[in-house]
Design a protein around this motif. Structure first.
Motif, short mmCIF file in Angstrom:
data_model
loop_
_atom_site.label_atom_id
_atom_site.label_comp_id
_atom_site.label_asym_id
_atom_site.label_seq_id
_atom_site.Cartn_x
_atom_site.Cartn_y
_atom_site.Cartn_z
N LYS A 89 0.83 -1.20 0.00
CA LYS A 89 0.00 0.00 0.00
C LYS A 89 0.87 1.25 0.00
CE LYS A 89 -4.16 -1.80 2.24
NZ LYS A 89 -5.02 -1.77 3.45
N GLY A 90 0.50 2.20 -0.85
CA GLY A 90 1.26 3.43 -0.96
C GLY A 90 2.44 3.34 -1.90
N ARG A 91 2.80 2.13 -2.34
CA ARG A 91 3.92 1.95 -3.25
C ARG A 91 3.48 1.39 -4.60
NH1 ARG A 91 7.81 -1.59 -2.22
NH2 ARG A 91 6.47 -2.99 -1.01
N PHE A 92 2.52 0.49 -4.58
CA PHE A 92 2.05 -0.15 -5.81
C PHE A 92 0.67 0.39 -6.18
CE2 PHE A 92 4.45 -4.47 -5.39
CZ PHE A 92 5.63 -3.79 -5.22
N THR A 93 0.40 0.45 -7.48
CA THR A 93 -0.90 0.86 -7.98
C THR A 93 -1.34 -0.10 -9.07
OG1 THR A 93 -0.43 3.20 -7.53
CG2 THR A 93 -2.26 2.70 -9.01
N ILE A 94 -2.51 -0.69 -8.89
CA ILE A 94 -3.08 -1.55 -9.91
C ILE A 94 -4.08 -0.74 -10.72
CG2 ILE A 94 -4.90 -2.45 -8.39
CD1 ILE A 94 -4.59 -5.14 -9.85
N SER A 95 -4.06 -0.91 -12.03
CA SER A 95 -4.97 -0.19 -12.92
C SER A 95 -5.26 -1.06 -14.13
CB SER A 95 -4.37 1.16 -13.33
OG SER A 95 -3.17 0.97 -14.06
N ARG A 96 -6.18 -0.60 -14.98
CA ARG A 96 -6.47 -1.38 -16.17
C ARG A 96 -6.89 -0.49 -17.32
NH1 ARG A 96 -10.37 -5.72 -14.38
NH2 ARG A 96 -10.18 -6.36 -16.58
N ASP A 97 -6.68 -1.00 -18.51
CA ASP A 97 -7.11 -0.37 -19.75
C ASP A 97 -7.88 -1.43 -20.51
OD1 ASP A 97 -7.50 0.79 -22.22
OD2 ASP A 97 -5.48 1.62 -22.35
N ASN A 98 -9.19 -1.41 -20.38
CA ASN A 98 -10.00 -2.46 -20.98
C ASN A 98 -9.98 -2.42 -22.51
OD1 ASN A 98 -10.68 -3.56 -18.53
ND2 ASN A 98 -12.66 -2.52 -18.39
N ALA A 99 -9.72 -1.26 -23.09
CA ALA A 99 -9.61 -1.18 -24.54
C ALA A 99 -8.42 -1.98 -25.05
CB ALA A 99 -9.49 0.28 -24.98
N LYS A 100 -7.41 -2.16 -24.19
CA LYS A 100 -6.23 -2.93 -24.54
C LYS A 100 -6.22 -4.31 -23.89
CE LYS A 100 -3.32 1.16 -25.18
NZ LYS A 100 -2.08 1.86 -24.78
N ASN A 101 -7.29 -4.64 -23.18
CA ASN A 101 -7.40 -5.93 -22.49
C ASN A 101 -6.24 -6.15 -21.53
OD1 ASN A 101 -9.67 -6.41 -24.13
ND2 ASN A 101 -8.42 -7.44 -25.69
N THR A 102 -5.82 -5.09 -20.88
CA THR A 102 -4.60 -5.15 -20.09
C THR A 102 -4.78 -4.56 -18.70
OG1 THR A 102 -3.26 -4.99 -22.10
CG2 THR A 102 -2.16 -4.50 -20.02
N VAL A 103 -4.21 -5.23 -17.72
CA VAL A 103 -4.13 -4.75 -16.35
C VAL A 103 -2.67 -4.46 -16.04
CG1 VAL A 103 -4.38 -5.42 -13.92
CG2 VAL A 103 -6.22 -5.86 -15.54
N PHE A 104 -2.43 -3.40 -15.27
CA PHE A 104 -1.08 -2.98 -14.95
C PHE A 104 -0.83 -3.03 -13.45
CE2 PHE A 104 -2.58 -0.60 -18.65
CZ PHE A 104 -1.62 -0.94 -19.59
N LEU A 105 0.42 -3.14 -13.11
CA LEU A 105 0.85 -2.98 -11.73
C LEU A 105 2.05 -2.05 -11.72
CD1 LEU A 105 0.32 -3.89 -8.77
CD2 LEU A 105 2.16 -5.57 -9.11
#
Length: 129
Positions: free
Chosen positions: A65-81
């Motif tokens: 927490k506070g260091r990592f961020t999870i996100s996603r771009d559904n147009a690219k079918n991709t999740v990021f960390l």
């Protein structure tokens, strides 16, 4: 069959950053909530972070927490960390996982690796001191 494919791992110095990607190889996996887990050498696989279908709900393990961020771009079918302020203890093989279209805010459920059916092959993150 590869359902989820991770990329972006590498070698970084402590305090540095990396961004991992998890691409879905086919639908409907691109529409599923997803999670990141990691497994260090000689250790059990542990939960890192999870994100719902729309990307507006997330859950993090306390250690990131506070260091990592999870996100996603559904147009690219991709999740990021996005991983910042990396520490040697973050060194691990990082896995992307998914289970179903449904989401829960129950940490105990989301963090349980036994609740995930679909897994990538992992991407290695190594943090030097």
């Amino acid at each position: 069959q590869v359902e989820l494919v991770e990329s972006g791992g590498g070698l970084v110095q402590a305090g540095g950053s990396l961004r991992l990607s998890c691409a879905a190889s086919s639908r409907p996996y691109s529409n599923y909530p997803r999670a990141w887990f990691r497994q260090g050498l000689g250790k059990e696989r542990e939960f890192v972070a999870a994100i719902n279908k729309n990307g507006d709900a997330t859950i993090y393990e306390d250690s990131v927490k506070g260091r990592f961020t999870i996100s996603r771009d559904n147009a690219k079918n991709t999740v990021f960390l996005q991983m910042n302020s990396l520490k040697p203890e973050d060194t691990a093989l990082y896995y992307c996982a998914a289970n179903s279209p449904y989401w829960t805010d129950d940490y105990r459920y989301v963090s349980n690796l036994g609740n995930y059916r679909y897994w990538g092959q992992g991407t290695q993150v190594t943090v030097s001191s």
